[in-house]
Enzyme design. Structure first.
Site, short mmCIF file in Angstrom:
data_model
loop_
_atom_site.label_atom_id
_atom_site.label_comp_id
_atom_site.label_asym_id
_atom_site.label_seq_id
_atom_site.Cartn_x
_atom_site.Cartn_y
_atom_site.Cartn_z
N GLU A 175 -11.04 3.26 7.66
CA GLU A 175 -9.83 4.22 8.03
C GLU A 175 -10.39 5.64 8.68
O GLU A 175 -10.44 5.86 9.91
CB GLU A 175 -9.17 4.56 6.65
CG GLU A 175 -7.93 5.68 7.19
CD GLU A 175 -7.30 5.98 5.66
OE1 GLU A 175 -8.14 6.02 4.85
OE2 GLU A 175 -6.11 6.81 5.79
N HIS A 221 0.90 -1.17 -0.15
CA HIS A 221 0.02 0.11 0.07
C HIS A 221 0.97 1.40 0.12
O HIS A 221 1.27 1.70 1.13
CB HIS A 221 -0.80 0.00 1.34
CG HIS A 221 -1.97 1.07 1.14
ND1 HIS A 221 -3.30 0.80 1.32
CD2 HIS A 221 -1.83 2.26 1.01
CE1 HIS A 221 -3.96 1.95 1.47
NE2 HIS A 221 -3.06 2.75 1.03
N1 HPA Z 1 -7.02 7.36 2.61
C1 HPA Z 1 -7.67 7.77 1.46
N2 HPA Z 1 -6.87 8.45 0.34
C2 HPA Z 1 -5.77 8.32 0.28
C3 HPA Z 1 -5.01 8.07 1.39
C4 HPA Z 1 -5.48 7.45 2.53
O1 HPA Z 1 -4.79 7.24 3.54
N3 HPA Z 1 -3.70 8.38 1.00
C5 HPA Z 1 -3.77 8.93 -0.06
N4 HPA Z 1 -5.12 9.19 -0.66
ZN ZN Z 2 -3.89 4.99 0.99
#
Ligand code: HPA
Ligand code: ZN
Length: 346
Positions: free
Chosen positions: A210, A21
Site C-alpha cells: 500500500e 477489510h
Molecule cells: N493502512 C494501514 N493502517 C491502517 C489503514 C491503512 O489503510 N487504515 C487504518 N489503519
Molecule cells: Zn486497512
C-alpha cells in the site's frame, strides 16, 4: 421513488455485498463522535465541521499517508468508556447491514481502543466481541472479527494481542492483521508472533504493498503467512510477486478511495484495480475506513464500476470471490457463497 441523486447509488446499495477489510476505528459515525465529545468532555472542537476536519479526510487535505494516519490519532481520544466501545461497534455493524453487506469482517485494534483510558486489552476485546455478536443478531448480518496490530507500535503488545486473539477464536474472532505505517516500519519484528498465531489457527491478512513496495507483498506471503493482502496494489510493480500471489491464490482486499486519499495513486482513474483483474489476481472491493473516507461500500462499488470501468458482472464475481476468501469455516462459507450466488443471479 429515488431522487436523481440517489438512484445511481441505489443500484449498488441493493447489491448483496461482502466486506473483508473494514477497520472499526475508521467507522465511527460523526454524530456519535459529537455525542461522545459532549458527554465525556473530549477536548476537540465540538462543531461538526471542525470535528470532521480532525477525523475525516477533507477535499483540501494533502493526499498523504501521514495525513490519513493522523486521523486515527485523534480518534483514539474517543474510546472513553465500555459503553462507547459497545456503541461504536454496534453502529459499525448496523451501518454495514444497512448497506446490504451480508458478511462483514470487521477488524479492530485493541491497543488503540485501550489506550486513552488504560483499559486492559482483554476487556476491550471482550467488549467488541460481545457487542459485535449482539449487533450481528439484531441486524441479521454475519460478522467475523479480526484483531489488528500496528507496525509502528510495540511488537510486545502485539504479541499479547495475538495470544488473546487465539483465546477468542471460539467467540468469532477469526484472524490477525498487521496494519499501520508501512512506509517507515518493517514487518520483521512481527514474524515470530504471526507464526505462533497461524499455528494457533488464526487466519492471517497483512497490510502490504500500500505505502510500501511489491517486495512487502512477497514478504507478507512468504514470511508472515498471509492468505490475504490488505490493499497490495503495488504488487503490480513486480511481475514475480504478481505470479507468486496468483500461484498461492492470495486474495487482495482493495480499497480504492482510501488509496486515492492516502496518496497510493496519483489520480483516481489511474488506480491499478482493473489491471490486477486482467492479471488474474483475486480482487475484492472494500472500504477500509468508511467514516474517515466518508464513503460506504455501495459507494466504492459505484466508483469501481463507473470511474474504473469495471463491468457489473466482474463486480458480482468479486462479491463471490470475497465470500470464498472469507475467514470462515467450510460449512459457513459454502452457505454464504450459495445464498449470494442465488441472489446475484436474480
Ligand atoms: N493502512 C494501514 N493502517 C491502517 C489503514 C491503512 O489503510 N487504515 C487504518 N489503519
Ligand atoms: Zn486497512
Amino acid at each position: 421513488m429515488f431522487s436523481d441523486e440517489t438512484a445511481p447509488l441505489n443500484k449498488y446499495v441493493v447489491l448483496p455485498k461482502v466486506e473483508l477489510h473494514r477497520h472499526l476505528e475508521g467507522s465511527l459515525r460523526l454524530a456519535t463522535m459529537l455525542d461522545i465529545a459532549r458527554q465525556h468532555g473530549v477536548t476537540v472542537p465540538v462543531s461538526l465541521l471542525n470535528l470532521s476536519g480532525l477525523v475525516q479526510v477533507q477535499d483540501q487535505d494533502p493526499l498523504t499517508f501521514s495525513n490519513f494516519l493522523d486521523k486515527f490519532k485523534t480518534l483514539r481520544l474517543f474510546y472513553k468508556s465500555p459503553d462507547v466501545i459497545h456503541r461504536v461497534t454496534a453502529e459499525a455493524v448496523e451501518d454495514a447491514a444497512k448497506d446490504n453487506v451480508r458478511y462483514l469482517e470487521l477488524r479492530f485494534t485493541p491497543v488503540a481502543l485501550s489506550r486513552a483510558e488504560g483499559f486492559p486489552l482483554h476487556d476491550v476485546m471482550d467488549w467488541v466481541i460481545a457487542s459485535a455478536r449482539e449487533a450481528a443478531k439484531k441486524y441479521k448480518i454475519k460478522v467475523g472479527l479480526i484483531a489488528s496490530v500496528n507496525r509502528h507500535e510495540s511488537p510486545e503488545l502485539a504479541e499479547q494481542v495475538a495470544w488473546l486473539a487465539a483465546g477468542q477464536m471460539k467467540n468469532g474472532l477469526v484472524g490477525l492483521d498487521l496494519a499501520g505505517n508501512e512506509a517507515e516500519f518493517k514487518s520483521e519484528p512481527f514474524y515470530g508472533l504471526f507464526k505462533e498465531a497461524r499455528q494457533a489457527g488464526l487466519r492471517i491478512t497483512i497490510h502490504a504493498g500500500e505505502w510500501g513496495p511489491a517486495q512487502n507483498v512477497r514478504e507478507a506471503i512468504e514470511n508472515l503467512g498471509a492468505e490475504r493482502i490488505g490493499h497490495g496494489v503495488r504488487v503490480m510493480e513486480d511481475e514475480s510477486v504478481v505470479s507468486l500471489a496468483r500461484e498461492r491464490g492470495v486474495a487482495f482486499e482493495v480499497c480504492v478511495t482510501s488509496n486515492f486519499q492516502s496518496g497510493v495513486v496519483k489520480t483516481f482513474e489511474s488506480h491499478p484495480l482493473p489491471r490486477m483483474l486482467e492479471n488474474g489476481l483475486k480482487v475484492t472491493v472494500n472500504t477500509d475506513d468508511p467514516s474517515v473516507s466518508r464513503i460506504t461500500l455501495a459507494h466504492e462499488y459505484q466508483q469501481v464500476c463507473e470511474r474504473l470501468n469495471v463491468p457489473m458482472d466482474a463486480l458480482k464475481r468479486s462479491v463471490l470471490l470475497a465470500a470464498e476468501s472469507a475467514f470462515l469455516g467450510e460449512p459457513a462459507k459454502q452457505e454464504l457463497s450459495a445464498s449470494l450466488k442465488t441472489e446475484l443471479k436474480r
